[in-house]
Structure formats: C-alpha cells, structure tokens
Design an enzyme around this catalytic site. Structure first.
Site, PDB file in Angstrom:
ATOM      1  CE  LYS A   1       6.376  -4.790 -31.424  1.00  0.00           C
ATOM      2  NZ  LYS A   1       6.079  -6.241 -31.462  1.00  0.00           N
TER       3      LYS A   1
ATOM      4  N   GLY B   1       7.522 -12.393 -30.654  1.00  0.00           N
ATOM      5  CA  GLY B   1       6.516 -13.367 -31.071  1.00  0.00           C
ATOM      6  C   GLY B   1       6.135 -13.193 -32.531  1.00  0.00           C
TER       7      GLY B   1
ATOM      8  NE  ARG C   1       3.892 -14.215 -26.587  1.00  0.00           N
ATOM      9  CZ  ARG C   1       3.802 -13.169 -27.387  1.00  0.00           C
ATOM     10  NH1 ARG C   1       4.891 -12.473 -27.689  1.00  0.00           N
ATOM     11  NH2 ARG C   1       2.659 -12.828 -27.904  1.00  0.00           N
TER      12      ARG C   1
ATOM     13  CB  SER D   1      -3.968 -14.796 -33.658  1.00  0.00           C
ATOM     14  OG  SER D   1      -2.583 -14.666 -33.966  1.00  0.00           O
TER      15      SER D   1
ATOM     16  CG  ASP E   1      -0.269  -5.390 -29.172  1.00  0.00           C
ATOM     17  OD1 ASP E   1      -0.453  -6.500 -28.633  1.00  0.00           O
ATOM     18  OD2 ASP E   1       0.198  -5.273 -30.330  1.00  0.00           O
TER      19      ASP E   1
ATOM     20  NE  ARG F   1       1.594  -7.135 -23.078  1.00  0.00           N
ATOM     21  CZ  ARG F   1       1.838  -6.877 -24.356  1.00  0.00           C
ATOM     22  NH1 ARG F   1       0.833  -6.746 -25.206  1.00  0.00           N
ATOM     23  NH2 ARG F   1       3.071  -6.738 -24.785  1.00  0.00           N
TER      24      ARG F   1
HETATM   25  C1  S3P Z   1       0.728  -8.722 -34.262  1.00  0.00           C
HETATM   26  C2  S3P Z   1      -0.443  -9.321 -33.874  1.00  0.00           C
HETATM   27  C3  S3P Z   1      -0.923  -9.346 -32.477  1.00  0.00           C
HETATM   28  C4  S3P Z   1      -0.215  -8.314 -31.608  1.00  0.00           C
HETATM   29  C5  S3P Z   1       1.266  -8.322 -31.840  1.00  0.00           C
HETATM   30  C6  S3P Z   1       1.597  -8.016 -33.289  1.00  0.00           C
HETATM   31  C7  S3P Z   1       1.118  -8.766 -35.682  1.00  0.00           C
HETATM   32  O1  S3P Z   1      -0.674 -10.631 -31.930  1.00  0.00           O
HETATM   33  O2  S3P Z   1      -0.491  -8.549 -30.254  1.00  0.00           O
HETATM   34  O3  S3P Z   1       1.895  -7.354 -31.013  1.00  0.00           O
HETATM   35  O4  S3P Z   1       2.029  -8.012 -36.092  1.00  0.00           O
HETATM   36  O5  S3P Z   1       0.515  -9.561 -36.431  1.00  0.00           O
HETATM   37  P1  S3P Z   1      -1.706 -11.856 -32.068  1.00  0.00           P
HETATM   38  O6  S3P Z   1      -1.674 -12.328 -33.462  1.00  0.00           O
HETATM   39  O7  S3P Z   1      -1.196 -12.876 -31.094  1.00  0.00           O
HETATM   40  O8  S3P Z   1      -3.038 -11.295 -31.668  1.00  0.00           O
END
Ligand code: S3P
Length: 448
Positions: free
Chosen positions: A27, A100, A128, A173, A325, A356
């Site tokens: 993803k 998100g 969020r 993040s 995740d 979660r």
């Molecule tokens: C992601 C980063 C993570 C992860 C999300 C996908 C990404 O989130 O939990 O499912 O593709 O950069 P955070 O940046 O909030 O840690």
C-alpha cells in the site's frame, strides 16, 4: 466516496490452513508510485499496484490535479505525469475516505503548488491528527484552515515558490517525512528531514529511482535526508512488491492454527517494514524465507509458514517503527502463545484508523483473552496454544487491520465470532476473506 453499509460477518473456527497465496501490492509503495509517476514528464508503468480503496483515492486525486492515469486490461497501470510544479487546481474537494497516507502525502504535494484544495474523509479519518503535517508545511509557507484540533475537513492553500526547511521529526512518522519531502520536490533549495528514529524508507528509495537528487546521512542525531528541490523526475517502470502488512495476517493465521502449512508468495521484506516477522520468530514461529530476490528495488521473498507453538516475549520497543501496523495481529499471536507478552513503546497505535490498543483490548477481551492496556501498548495473557473462547461480536471501528486481525483470531476460537463490519478490509486487501477461505480449502489464490 460513498460509505458502504456495515457488512457483518461470522468467522467460523478453522481446521488446518494449506496452500499457496500471493499477497496484493504494498500500500505504501502503491501510493508513492502513483504520486511520483504523476510528477514525472512522460509515461510511467506500474505493475502490481494495490487496487484497494485507499490507493484508488490517491489515483482519483492525482487525476483531479491533471495526471492521466489508466488501468490496462492486463492489470498494468500507466500514468502520464504533468511534471513537478505542473499540478493543476482540482475542481472539487478531495474525499480521502479512510486513507491517512493519501491525505498526509497529498497535503505535502499541494503545499508547494499554487493550488487550494479541501480534504474530507470518513468518520475514522476525520478523528486523526493532521497537526503533525500542518506544522512543518506551514513553515514551508502553506496556509491551512482546519477543523478543531487540526483535523479534517481542512483546506490547504499552497505557496509557490515555497520555502525549504530543515525539520526534525517530533514523531516517528513516514507520512510526515514523506509529506515534507514531496513538498520539497517543488521548492527551490534543499529540504532536509532529520529522523531520530528510522521509519519506512520507500519515499527515499523511490525519489532516487525517479532521478531526484536525494542523499541520506546516518548520524548521531539520526538519519538526515536532504532533497534538492525543483527536481525533474523521469518516468519509470515500477513493479510493486507484495505488502508485508497484508502478509502479516496470513503468517499469523498459519502460525496459530494447528496443522497449517502455507506458502505466502511475494512478501516485501524491506528492513523498515519487516519487524513483525522478527518478533514472531522470537516467539518461536516457523517462518522460512524462500527465493529471496529484489523487486522494484526492494528485498522480497516467499514465506513458508508452518504452525508452531508460540511463547510470550517482551516485544523490543526498537521494532515499533518497522511493525507499527502489525501490532493488532501480533496481539492475536500473543493470545495463542504460552505466557504473557508485553508490547510497549507504541503510542502511535492510539492515532491509527482506530485507537488500536483499546480496539484490540476490547476485541480480544470479549473473546476471553486477558489484556492489560498501557498508554503505549498492552500485555496479553496467552492461553498456551489452545483455542480462545470466541463467541463474541467484535467492533471493527472502521479499521481494516482490526477486522483482519479478529478474522484471524476467529480461526482459532472455540465458538464462532462475529465482526460487526468487514467492509473496511477493502481499503487495503480486497481479496482477504476469499484468500482465507481458499486456505481453508487448500487452493492457490492470486493477489488482488
Ligand atoms: C505509512 C506510514 C505509517 C503507517 C501507514 C502507512 C506510509 O504511518 O502506519 O499505514 O505509507 O508512510 P505513520 O507515518 O503515521 O507512522
């Protein structure tokens, strides 16, 4: 995006799982492939794109800003990009659904283009925190009007030219890091992100692959990522590896259901993503990597997983970013282990598609598992490998990973459990339930 009606599903206890399955495309990498292809001049080609709702929301937004994005009948996507700086003013607001990643990364793209756009989302996404991206992007010159608490719906007015920044991430993040780097693409000068704790590095790998000038320095303060702005991206041919976060559910399912033996094909094993497999191995899981290879610049292997007795561990906090995740499904594995598993140092779980920690404590608790919640994690009392009680109705809380984790838990329950709504699974793994059914009946299932 229309919000589907809740779709309840009863999960029946299962006999051994057998078969060979291929997981769908990653993803995180799928979102980034669409965004960067849309910013390259010329035609890019994407094979193995995840066709889940979240990624389709990204595709719709990039189309609305001028990219030509098509899916061929062979499942290969082609993208004709507009070039860095060439994104157009969209005519309508972006409905990001549950995603998100789409929201935060697109906020970065818009921030340095002369575009004003509004982002909306479903009830989960609207709760969020977006302040973590609003803050650095405001420093770059973008202007935000958000709902109270820095939440959606919000409006972004990009600034062009934007101002490059040096920014130390206050939370680990990859979304925040990527939003800043994407804004930096169309910003004169050097944009720098300092990561005290390393997070998934797909953006860095792919930006380089598209020809951006990006360097990474490992220092005492962490990783310093420097990107030269006003980049010219060249179109690419991308192969998206399978998503380790989707594979996680199948790996835990095969580990906890006695007699199982499953081959999960095409699993991305980027070290910034593969923490769950390390934690499961510490617990005694039988996971063998076969046919290791490189796909799309990322390490990939097939995972042969056989049922094995699991024992409790203290999950090392340093693994948190590489399995962020996967905690919900790790909690399920812990429920079937011998002893009390403790996982801490994962505050971020509170602000995912659901909280979660509470969602899993409630769900497993309703199935007879003793879970103690901490602010930053949980302790799960395992039952030593026997079935958990089950028999409850679980709230998936608009969270795909809660729904899939509890579908896995249900395979090893004494009495069937009901998940109140499995429709969120379509955000990341549309064929998940069919894949589980096939493993119960021992068929081979292609990714989707
Ligand atoms: C992601 C980063 C993570 C992860 C999300 C996908 C990404 O989130 O939990 O499912 O593709 O950069 P955070 O940046 O909030 O840690």
């Amino acid at each position: 995006m229309p919000h589907p009606l809740p779709r309840p599903l009863e999960i029946l206890p299962s006999g051994p799982l057998h078969g060979t399955v291929a997981v769908p495309g990653d993803k995180s990498i799928s979102h980034r492939s669409l965004m960067l292809s849309a910013l390259a001049v010329g035609e890019s080609r994407i094979e193995g794109l995840l066709e889940g709702e979240d990624v389709l929301a990204t595709a719709a937004a990039m189309r609305a800003m001028g990219a030509d994005i098509q899916r061929g009948s062979d499942g290969i996507w082609t993208v004709n990009g507009v070039g860095v700086g060439g994104l157009l003013q969209p005519e309508t607001a972006f409905d990001m659904g549950n995603s998100g990643t789409s929201t935060r990364l697109l906020m970065g793209l818009v921030a340095s283009h002369p575009i004003t756009t509004t982002f909306t989302g479903d009830a989960s996404l609207s709760k969020r925190p977006m302040g973590r991206v609003i803050e650095p992007l405001s420093r770059m010159g973008a202007d935000f009007t958000s709902s109270p608490g820095g939440r959606l719906p919000l409006m972004v007015r990009g600034l062009n030219p934007a101002v490059p920044i040096d920014y130390t991430l206050p939370v680990a993040s990859a979304q925040v890091k990527s939003a800043i780097l994407l804004a930096g693409l169309n910003t004169p000068g050097i944009t720098r992100v300092i990561e005290p704790i390393a997070t998934r590095d797909h953006s860095e790998r792919m930006l380089r692959g598209f020809g951006a000038e990006l360097s990474v320095e490992e220092t005492n303060q962490g990783r310093i990522i420097s990107l030269v702005g006003e980049a010219e991206l060249k179109p690419q041919s991308i192969v998206v590896p399978g998503d380790p976060s989707s594979a996680a559910f199948l790996v835990v399912a095969a580990s906890i259901v006695p007699g199982s033996d499953v081959l999960v094909m095409n699993v991305g094993l980027n070290p910034t993503r593969a923490g769950l497999f390390e934690a499961l191995r510490m617990m005694g899981a039988d996971i063998v990597e076969e046919n290791p290879r490189i796909v799309g610049g990322e390490p990939v292997a097939d995972l042969r997983v056989r049922h094995a007795p699991l024992r409790a561990i203290e999950v090392p906090a340093h693994l948190a970013p590489s399995m962020i995740d996967e905690y919900p499904v790790l909690f399920v594995a812990a429920a079937f282990a011998e002893g009390r598993t403790i996982a801490r140092g994962a505050h971020e779980l509170r602000v995912k598609e659901s909280d979660r920690i509470t969602a899993m404590a409630d769900a497993l608790g309703a199935c007879g598992v003793a879970v103690e919640e901490y602010e930053d994690g949980a302790a799960i009392q395992g039952n030593g490998g026997g079935p958990i009680a089950g028999g409850a109705t679980i709230a998936s809380q608009l969270d795909h990973r809660i729904a899939m984790s509890m579908a896995v838990a249900g395979l090893g329950a004494k009495s069937s459990l009901t998940i109140d709504d499995v429709s969120p699974i379509a955000t990341s793994y549309p064929m998940f339930l069919e894949t589980l059914d096939a493993l119960k009946g021992s068929q081979t299932v292609a990714a989707s």
